[in-house]
Write a protein that holds these residues in place. Structure first.
Motif, PDB file in Angstrom:
ATOM      1  N   GLU A 337       0.734  -1.048  -0.080  1.00  0.00           N
ATOM      2  CA  GLU A 337      -0.057   0.001   0.045  1.00  0.00           C
ATOM      3  C   GLU A 337       0.794   1.188  -0.058  1.00  0.00           C
ATOM      4  O   GLU A 337       1.917   1.196   0.934  1.00  0.00           O
ATOM      5  N   ASN A 395      -4.563   5.200  -1.944  1.00  0.00           N
ATOM      6  CA  ASN A 395      -5.712   5.561  -1.367  1.00  0.00           C
ATOM      7  C   ASN A 395      -6.316   6.746  -2.083  1.00  0.00           C
ATOM      8  O   ASN A 395      -5.641   7.710  -2.468  1.00  0.00           O
ATOM      9  N   GLU A 427      -7.679   2.154  -3.456  1.00  0.00           N
ATOM     10  CA  GLU A 427      -8.525   1.971  -2.141  1.00  0.00           C
ATOM     11  C   GLU A 427      -9.634   3.037  -1.944  1.00  0.00           C
ATOM     12  O   GLU A 427      -8.965   4.243  -2.213  1.00  0.00           O
ATOM     13  N   ASP A 457     -11.513   0.090   1.664  1.00  0.00           N
ATOM     14  CA  ASP A 457     -10.705   0.105   2.784  1.00  0.00           C
ATOM     15  C   ASP A 457     -11.485   0.136   4.124  1.00  0.00           C
ATOM     16  O   ASP A 457     -12.608   0.691   4.228  1.00  0.00           O
ATOM     17  N   LYS A 478     -10.474  -4.834   2.410  1.00  0.00           N
ATOM     18  CA  LYS A 478      -9.537  -4.571   3.337  1.00  0.00           C
ATOM     19  C   LYS A 478      -9.996  -4.315   4.806  1.00  0.00           C
ATOM     20  O   LYS A 478     -10.979  -3.297   5.024  1.00  0.00           O
ATOM     21  N   GLU A 515      -5.604  -5.480   7.843  1.00  0.00           N
ATOM     22  CA  GLU A 515      -4.981  -4.389   8.309  1.00  0.00           C
ATOM     23  C   GLU A 515      -4.383  -4.358   9.620  1.00  0.00           C
ATOM     24  O   GLU A 515      -5.320  -4.911  10.429  1.00  0.00           O
TER      25      GLU A 515
END
Ligand code: C2E
Ligand code: MG
Ligand code: MG
Length: 558
Positions: A337, A395, A427, A457, A478, A515
């Motif tokens: 990421e 992101n 994401e 996310d 995620k 995560e």
């Protein structure tokens, strides 16, 4: 033979001049005088008309006053039409009944002079009123900022502002209300809500419209409970029967003026109520917020970051760290990421300190494209150097969701560097509103068609719903660390939920990444629940690009 004596006429003339030139005019005394003149002169009716322009006169769009009418008129005795220098039209008409009394030339001359004074008066009063309307109201008839400034100035000069409460309001969800009941009804609702507040505040204060559905004002502290009740919600009808109603509430920023209070500028009050109002507008707290000095410190910090941002982008002060994503079974790096940091004077600022601020305007979008661009640049280098890159996720703030061209914009960056589309993953976080939900579906579907991967996310934080994974074609789920069970106790509810979520997601073909994995115990919980991929400090923190490139050589953790 004239109606009245010369002396009486002169005395009327003098009284009329005096009354109409006194400020403010005593309207009752004026009407009494008019009535007595008309009676003495044996008139049957007296009428004045006022039109702002000759055009409005033609349309009959003006104001008509008739303070004397016996209902017995037969003839127009005098009709005077005067156009003022500002092009306003004044008309005065006096009626008589010749069967009762026939006026002679002297009567007509005297009445003509008196009528001219009356018309002069009407013109002045009306024009001042119009000026007032134009100067102190907006086009929709709401009082405007000038009216607020005048109220504040007068009260400040008389030392009467201390103890008043100043406020800024923004009506809640008015775009949605307009969509539901139509714009015209929406306008009626706003007007009635405004009138309700005006009635409640009375002449202790003022409320004015800044524009749209935003208002500011002040009122006396003694009325605070009543006013706050209306702020919290009031049912407003928008049809004649009163049956069609909507509940109107506001986000309000409040500043209670101390006693004594001497205003230095309106700006000081405006800054405070708007700051508090902006806090009130955030969806996660109170909707009536009282100003506090800490808000000023926060707002200065926000301004500082926003001012520094454009230069920082130019100087490339934003750097990218990569955090590996690891296959739990093989311990191999299967992805990473990209996480952004701001490097100033050797100091590294974490994203949580600046992303939420950049999200207040459109800067965050610029930053996300910058990050994607830099990730693509790194990837081109890896490809050219013969390294085997892994898929990197970037992101994207939910602020992008309204951007119709988002997919094209993302693709244009990836294509500029000729990066295989499936090496990039976008994401996005979940959303709560329906409108955003359909935007999210449009964007994710668009990216999927182009084989760019997408991930939801922070699943499990906030209001995650299963609809989000059922109705939107994500590639990756995620899962936030807060959703991961603390212990391996199988019977425990969070374990059961977690296991089912993982198997549900896998059945739907979603790749699951957990995560924030920090401990071996968490890792073994993930293993037990058939989870495939983990990201967290247990393996690596987000790494500067050179360190991450080293990890790519071997790719396997112990
Ligand atoms: P995120 O996207 O959920 O990123 C994961 C965050 O969890 C990262 O924080 C990461 O350092 C942290 N993390 C990873 N492993 C662990 C762990 O084992 N334990 C704990 N406690 N934390 C772990 P970071 O880098 O501070 O980023 C915070 C958030 O800032 C990100 O959350 C993301 O929402 C946002 N962000 C970062 N970079 C960007 C960006 O380029 N654009 C946008 N729009 N947002 C970004
Ligand atoms: Mg993320
Ligand atoms: Mg996350």
């Amino acid at each position: 033979m004239s109606c009245i004596s010369r002396e009486k006429y002169t005395s009327y003339l003098e009284r009329l001049v005096r009354i109409t030139h006194n400020q403010p005019v005593d309207r009752d005394a004026y009407v009494t005088l008019i009535k007595s003149i008309c009676t003495d002169y044996k008139l049957t009716k007296g009428m004045t008309e006022f039109y702002i322009t000759p055009m409005m006169e033609q349309r009959g769009d003006g104001e008509v006053y008739c303070d004397f009418d016996t209902g017995n008129s037969k003839k127009v005795l005098i009709r005077l039409r005067i156009v003022s220098t500002s092009k306003a039209v004044l008309i005065g008409t006096l009626y008589s009944n010749p069967e009762e009394y026939v006026h002679d030339d002297t009567d007509v001359d005297q009445l003509d002079s008196l009528l001219r004074i009356i018309l002069g008066y009407v013109s002045r009063v009306r024009l001042i009123k119009k000026l007032e309307e134009f100067g102190f109201s907006d086009l929709d008839g709401y009082r405007n900022f000038r009216a607020f400034a005048r109220f504040m100035d007068i009260n400040n000069a008389e030392n009467r502002l201390g103890g008043k409460v100043a406020f800024y309001l923004d009506l809640h969800n008015f775009t949605i209300v307009n969509q539901e009941i139509g714009r015209e009804n929406g306008d009626i609702v706003i007007r009635k809500y405004y009138d309700l507040l005006c009635d409640t505040i009375g002449d202790t204060g003022i409320i004015i419209r800044l524009g749209g559905d935003k208002f500011i004002g002040v009122f006396d502290k003694t009325l605070q409970d009543d006013v706050f009740r209306i702020f919290s919600g009031a049912y407003i009808a928008y049809d004649v029967t009163g049956k069609q109603r909507v509940n109107v509430s506001v986000a309000a920023g409040i500043y209670a003026l101390p006693i004594p209070y001497m205003m230095k500028s309106y700006g000081d009050i405006m800054d405070k109520i708007m700051l508090a109002g902006n806090v009130a507008k955030r969806h996660d707290g109170e909707s009536i917020v009282v100003y506090d000095d800490k808000m000023k410190v926060e707002s200065d910090h926000i301004k500082q970051i926003q001012t520094a941002f454009p230069g920082a982008v130019k100087r490339e002060e934003f750097i990218i760290h990569y955090q590996p994503k690891v296959d739990i079974e093989t311990k191999k790096i299967v992805g990473a990421e990209a996480l952004c940091r701001w490097q100033i004077d050797g100091k590294i600022i974490p994203p949580d300190d600046f992303i939420p601020i950049l999200e207040l305007n459109t800067f965050v979008s610029e930053l996300d494209f910058y990050v994607l661009d830099h990730v693509c640049r790194d990837m081109v280098r890896w490809l050219n150097e013969g390294r085997q890159p892994v898929r990197v996720s970037v992101n994207f703030s939910r602020k992008h969701l309204i951007d119709i061209d988002l997919t094209d914009h993302i693709l244009s960056i990836i294509n500029k560097y000729n990066i295989p589309h499936d090496l990039i993953e976008i994401e996005l976080t979940e959303t709560t509103s329906d409108v955003m939900f359909s935007d999210l579906r449009r964007i994710v579907s668009g990216l999927q068609r182009e084989n760019v991967k997408t991930a939801v996310d922070d699943f499990g934080v906030g209001y995650s719903s299963l609809n989000l994974i059922r109705d939107i074609p994500w590639d990756v789920l995620k899962i936030d660390k807060s959703f991961v069970p603390q212990t391996e106790d199988d019977g425990n509810v969070s374990n059961v939920m977690f296991r089912h979520l993982i198997s549900l997601a896998q059945d739907m073909g979603l790749e699951c990444v957990v995560e924030g994995v920090e401990t071996d115990e968490q890792l073994s919980i993930l293993k037990k629940n058939n989870c495939q991929i983990a990201q967290g400090f247990l393996f690596d923190h987000p790494l500067p690009v050179e360190e991450f490139e080293d990890r790519l050589i071997n790719k396997t953790y112990k």
